[in-house]
Design a protein around this motif. Structure first.
Motif, PDB file in Angstrom:
ATOM      1  N   UNK A 177       0.828  -1.213   0.000  1.00 28.54           N
ATOM      2  CA  UNK A 177       0.000   0.000   0.000  1.00 28.54           C
ATOM      3  C   UNK A 177       0.861   1.261   0.000  1.00 28.54           C
ATOM      4  N   UNK A 178       2.095   1.150   0.531  1.00 32.09           N
ATOM      5  CA  UNK A 178       3.031   2.274   0.511  1.00 32.09           C
ATOM      6  C   UNK A 178       3.864   2.299  -0.760  1.00 32.09           C
ATOM      7  N   UNK A 179       3.588   1.404  -1.676  1.00 33.97           N
ATOM      8  CA  UNK A 179       4.308   1.390  -2.941  1.00 33.97           C
ATOM      9  C   UNK A 179       5.655   0.691  -2.882  1.00 33.97           C
ATOM     10  N   UNK A 180       5.891  -0.081  -1.835  1.00 32.81           N
ATOM     11  CA  UNK A 180       7.161  -0.785  -1.728  1.00 32.81           C
ATOM     12  C   UNK A 180       7.161  -2.049  -2.586  1.00 32.81           C
ATOM     13  N   UNK A 181       8.342  -2.425  -3.022  1.00 34.35           N
ATOM     14  CA  UNK A 181       8.515  -3.720  -3.690  1.00 34.35           C
ATOM     15  C   UNK A 181       8.658  -4.769  -2.595  1.00 34.35           C
ATOM     16  N   UNK A 182       7.825  -5.802  -2.643  1.00 30.82           N
ATOM     17  CA  UNK A 182       7.775  -6.796  -1.576  1.00 30.82           C
ATOM     18  C   UNK A 182       8.355  -8.118  -2.059  1.00 30.82           C
ATOM     19  N   UNK A 183       9.385  -8.591  -1.363  1.00 31.57           N
ATOM     20  CA  UNK A 183       9.990  -9.894  -1.630  1.00 31.57           C
ATOM     21  C   UNK A 183       9.749 -10.772  -0.408  1.00 31.57           C
ATOM     22  N   UNK A 184       9.247 -11.982  -0.641  1.00 30.07           N
ATOM     23  CA  UNK A 184       8.912 -12.867   0.470  1.00 30.07           C
ATOM     24  C   UNK A 184       9.693 -14.172   0.365  1.00 30.07           C
ATOM     25  N   UNK A 185      10.336 -14.545   1.459  1.00 32.66           N
ATOM     26  CA  UNK A 185      10.966 -15.855   1.549  1.00 32.66           C
ATOM     27  C   UNK A 185      10.097 -16.733   2.433  1.00 32.66           C
ATOM     28  N   UNK A 186       9.688 -17.871   1.902  1.00 34.43           N
ATOM     29  CA  UNK A 186       8.842 -18.797   2.647  1.00 34.43           C
ATOM     30  C   UNK A 186       9.036 -20.192   2.059  1.00 34.43           C
ATOM     31  N   UNK A 187       8.343 -21.160   2.594  1.00 32.61           N
ATOM     32  CA  UNK A 187       8.433 -22.527   2.081  1.00 32.61           C
ATOM     33  C   UNK A 187       7.969 -22.563   0.624  1.00 32.61           C
ATOM     34  N   UNK A 188       8.554 -23.457  -0.175  1.00 35.24           N
ATOM     35  CA  UNK A 188       8.199 -23.521  -1.605  1.00 35.24           C
ATOM     36  C   UNK A 188       6.709 -23.713  -1.871  1.00 35.24           C
ATOM     37  N   UNK A 189       6.016 -24.379  -0.948  1.00 41.00           N
ATOM     38  CA  UNK A 189       4.584 -24.620  -1.182  1.00 41.00           C
ATOM     39  C   UNK A 189       3.772 -23.326  -1.219  1.00 41.00           C
ATOM     40  N   UNK A 190       4.349 -22.230  -0.698  1.00 44.22           N
ATOM     41  CA  UNK A 190       3.636 -20.943  -0.706  1.00 44.22           C
ATOM     42  C   UNK A 190       3.880 -20.140  -1.986  1.00 44.22           C
ATOM     43  N   UNK A 191       4.810 -20.582  -2.807  1.00 44.54           N
ATOM     44  CA  UNK A 191       5.267 -19.747  -3.922  1.00 44.54           C
ATOM     45  C   UNK A 191       4.127 -19.297  -4.850  1.00 44.54           C
ATOM     46  N   UNK A 192       3.287 -20.252  -5.283  1.00 52.36           N
ATOM     47  CA  UNK A 192       2.229 -19.906  -6.235  1.00 52.36           C
ATOM     48  C   UNK A 192       1.314 -18.822  -5.690  1.00 52.36           C
ATOM     49  N   UNK A 193       0.983 -18.911  -4.409  1.00 52.06           N
ATOM     50  CA  UNK A 193       0.059 -17.937  -3.841  1.00 52.06           C
ATOM     51  C   UNK A 193       0.735 -16.609  -3.571  1.00 52.06           C
ATOM     52  N   UNK A 194       2.006 -16.644  -3.201  1.00 51.69           N
ATOM     53  CA  UNK A 194       2.755 -15.394  -3.026  1.00 51.69           C
ATOM     54  C   UNK A 194       2.779 -14.618  -4.338  1.00 51.69           C
ATOM     55  N   UNK A 195       3.076 -15.316  -5.409  1.00 50.97           N
ATOM     56  CA  UNK A 195       3.142 -14.655  -6.718  1.00 50.97           C
ATOM     57  C   UNK A 195       1.751 -14.280  -7.217  1.00 50.97           C
ATOM     58  N   UNK A 196       0.739 -15.080  -6.879  1.00 55.13           N
ATOM     59  CA  UNK A 196      -0.632 -14.758  -7.282  1.00 55.13           C
ATOM     60  C   UNK A 196      -1.106 -13.464  -6.625  1.00 55.13           C
ATOM     61  N   UNK A 197      -0.589 -13.180  -5.432  1.00 56.29           N
ATOM     62  CA  UNK A 197      -0.970 -11.939  -4.747  1.00 56.29           C
ATOM     63  C   UNK A 197      -0.115 -10.754  -5.191  1.00 56.29           C
ATOM     64  N   UNK A 198       0.813 -10.997  -6.114  1.00 58.96           N
ATOM     65  CA  UNK A 198       1.594  -9.896  -6.677  1.00 58.96           C
ATOM     66  C   UNK A 198       2.897  -9.608  -5.975  1.00 58.96           C
ATOM     67  N   UNK A 199       3.346 -10.517  -5.103  1.00 55.92           N
ATOM     68  CA  UNK A 199       4.618 -10.342  -4.415  1.00 55.92           C
ATOM     69  C   UNK A 199       5.692 -11.185  -5.096  1.00 55.92           C
ATOM     70  N   UNK A 200       6.938 -10.784  -4.924  1.00 59.22           N
ATOM     71  CA  UNK A 200       8.052 -11.567  -5.462  1.00 59.22           C
ATOM     72  C   UNK A 200       8.415 -12.666  -4.469  1.00 59.22           C
ATOM     73  N   UNK A 201       8.802 -13.827  -4.993  1.00 57.56           N
ATOM     74  CA  UNK A 201       9.163 -14.960  -4.143  1.00 57.56           C
ATOM     75  C   UNK A 201      10.656 -15.208  -4.221  1.00 57.56           C
ATOM     76  N   UNK A 202      11.268 -15.465  -3.072  1.00 57.00           N
ATOM     77  CA  UNK A 202      12.692 -15.822  -3.017  1.00 57.00           C
ATOM     78  C   UNK A 202      12.815 -17.157  -2.314  1.00 57.00           C
ATOM     79  N   UNK A 203      13.319 -18.151  -3.017  1.00 57.71           N
ATOM     80  CA  UNK A 203      13.439 -19.486  -2.438  1.00 57.71           C
ATOM     81  C   UNK A 203      14.517 -19.539  -1.366  1.00 57.71           C
ATOM     82  N   UNK A 204      15.517 -18.662  -1.490  1.00 60.65           N
ATOM     83  CA  UNK A 204      16.647 -18.668  -0.567  1.00 60.65           C
ATOM     84  C   UNK A 204      16.601 -17.427   0.320  1.00 60.65           C
ATOM     85  N   UNK A 205      16.874 -17.612   1.613  1.00 58.75           N
ATOM     86  CA  UNK A 205      16.821 -16.508   2.570  1.00 58.75           C
ATOM     87  C   UNK A 205      17.784 -15.396   2.196  1.00 58.75           C
TER      88      UNK A 205
END
Length: 479
Positions: free
Chosen positions: A216-244
């Motif tokens: 909402x503040x216009x930041x670029x959001x990168x999320x590191x989480x378990x691989x099973x979350x990747x599809x939903x992270x990207x579906x919500x418009x966030x970037x996914x990082x497999x490695x911390x």
């Protein structure tokens, strides 16, 4: 959760039985007429369900009314020694806690509920420690109750230093009439949050709420989480990082929300202890901000000190428990190692005593009421909601529940939609579909006329669909 009358509840409890539950944290944070935190809302909820609320420790169990669940309010308990003395002999069947750490030596034969997400502080061996694995009692929590409050406090911590406008200094000079906007404002350049990168470690309820606010503040959001979350992270418009470490690459802010993880029975060390170390901090942009409003142990404090020394981290906001022995003044808790940084880096630290979400009165009361309901369900039906770890044999797990709009969308959310709600969604989608189809099939020369006639209606339908999806809790990952 359904609230039953006193009579209904009493009828479902063995009339000869007496159940005792220790409440070792505040269940009301708003001050009452006596100037002290007021537990009256939680008390009223307990009594409406047929329970009894005691502003004291448990004495002789034989003196208690039978066929009731008795709750003993002891928010003054804090240190390991105090808790073992109060609950080391199994006199309480269950416990409700928020921030207080329950040592392994505390015994609760029936159940424990942590108000809030995670159970890292629920160390009693009754259910196998914070992981809830290997014990004979039930371990539960109330996920999502304070997710929004925590996320808002994370953003508050960030906004104190980014944008880096020295608000206090400017206020002081303006208040003294010692500033000229035309000549001096140019000396205070700053940068907005928009376009900066935040790395969020963990995609649980709190991590997701932080991500939504940061976007909402216009930041670029990168999320590191378990691989099973990747599809939903990207579906919500966030970037996914497999490695911390990759998630931290080029980040201006890093906010961690993963919990302590499992505890090693041999060493006592948690799986995620020291997760944020030099390898992570060194990959962030120079002058980055670290926010740890999760568990103090997640950050390697020595590595943070080095990063502050080098200017790699310009500011660190930490929220962790700090306890003081009333008789000796001895300090303990996960905040303790951070205190060693204060003398050298005090101006660049913001240390809170696990207060980021735990001082939100409505969240605490809602969590306490839910915890009470879960205790009653275990006693009355042997049913378990929001179980952590192993559910003992003989209990029925009912899955997880979260407040509206928090956490994943489930089949239950879809099945509970009213026919009228389904019809409205179908109508909005159908009207949108016809307009999009008309645009897609029209020759380029004719599209302008369609947009001129129908563009406003199309955007209105898009807005309506988004509002309906939010209102009906249909946004987010599906579970």
């Amino acid at each position: 959760m359904t609230t039953n009358t006193s009579t209904q509840v009493a009828d479902l409890i063995d009339p000869q039985a007496v159940y005792t539950v220790l409440i070792c944290d505040l269940v009301g944070l708003r001050l009452g007429p006596d100037g002290k935190p007021d537990p009256s809302e939680a008390r009223a909820h307990i009594e409406a369900k047929g329970g009894r609320f005691h502003l004291s420790a448990l004495g002789d169990k034989a003196d208690l009314e039978q066929g009731r669940v008795h709750f003993f309010y002891r928010p003054d308990l804090s240190t390991r020694e105090e808790l073992i003395e109060a609950a080391g002999d199994g006199r309480y069947d269950g416990v409700i806690a928020a921030a207080t750490f329950l040592p392994a030596e505390t015994v609760f034969p029936l159940a424990g509920v942590r108000i809030g997400a995670g159970t890292g502080n629920m160390g009693s061996r009754s259910w196998g420690g914070g992981s809830g694995e290997g014990g004979t009692a039930v371990l539960m929590n109330t996920p999502g109750i304070n997710s929004r409050a925590t996320a808002q406090m994370v953003m508050k911590a960030i906004l104190k230093v980014l944008p880096d406008l020295p608000v206090a200094l400017l206020h002081d000079r303006v208040a003294r009439g010692a500033f000229d906007t035309g000549r001096e404002l140019r000396d205070f350049p700053t940068e907005k949050l928009e376009g900066k990168t935040i790395a969020i470690i963990g995609y649980g309820n709190i991590g997701r709420e932080v991500a939504k606010l940061a976007r909402a503040f216009g930041m670029r959001v990168v999320i590191h989480a378990r691989p099973r979350h990747r599809d939903w992270i990207e579906a919500e418009g966030f970037a996914y990082a497999a490695d911390l470490v990759d998630a931290a690459e080029g980040a201006d802010v890093l906010s961690v929300h993963v919990g302590l993880g499992k505890q090693d029975a041999r060493t006592g060390r948690y799986a995620n202890a020291g997760l944020i170390g030099s390898d992570v901090l060194s990959r962030m942009n120079r002058g980055a901000v670290l926010v740890n409003y999760d568990r103090g142990e997640l950050v390697d404090v020595a590595a943070l000190g080095d990063a502050l020394d080098a200017g790699q981290v310009r500011h660190a906001a930490i929220d962790a428990d700090l306890f003081s022995d009333m008789s000796t003044g001895r300090l303990s808790g996960p905040m303790l190692p951070y205190l060693g940084l204060v003398e050298r880096h005090g101006a660049r630290l913001e240390l809170l005593p696990h207060a980021a979400a735990d001082t939100d009165h409505p969240s605490r009361v809602a969590g306490a009421k839910q915890a009470v309901d879960q205790i009653f369900d275990v006693i009355r039906r042997k049913s378990v909601t929001n179980a952590k770890g192993t559910v003992p044999e003989g209990y029925l797990s009912l899955g997880a529940t979260t407040p509206p709009g928090i956490g994943p969308v489930t089949a239950d959310h879809l099945l509970k939609l009213a026919a009228s709600e389904c019809s409205e969604l179908a109508d909005v989608c159908d009207r949108q579909s016809r307009l999009w189809k008309a645009l897609s099939e029209a020759p380029p020369a004719e599209r302008g006329a369609i947009v001129g006639e129908q563009g406003e209606e199309l955007v209105r339908l898009i807005d309506r669909f988004c509002l309906l999806a939010e209102k009906l809790n249909l946004r987010g990952p599906y579970q």
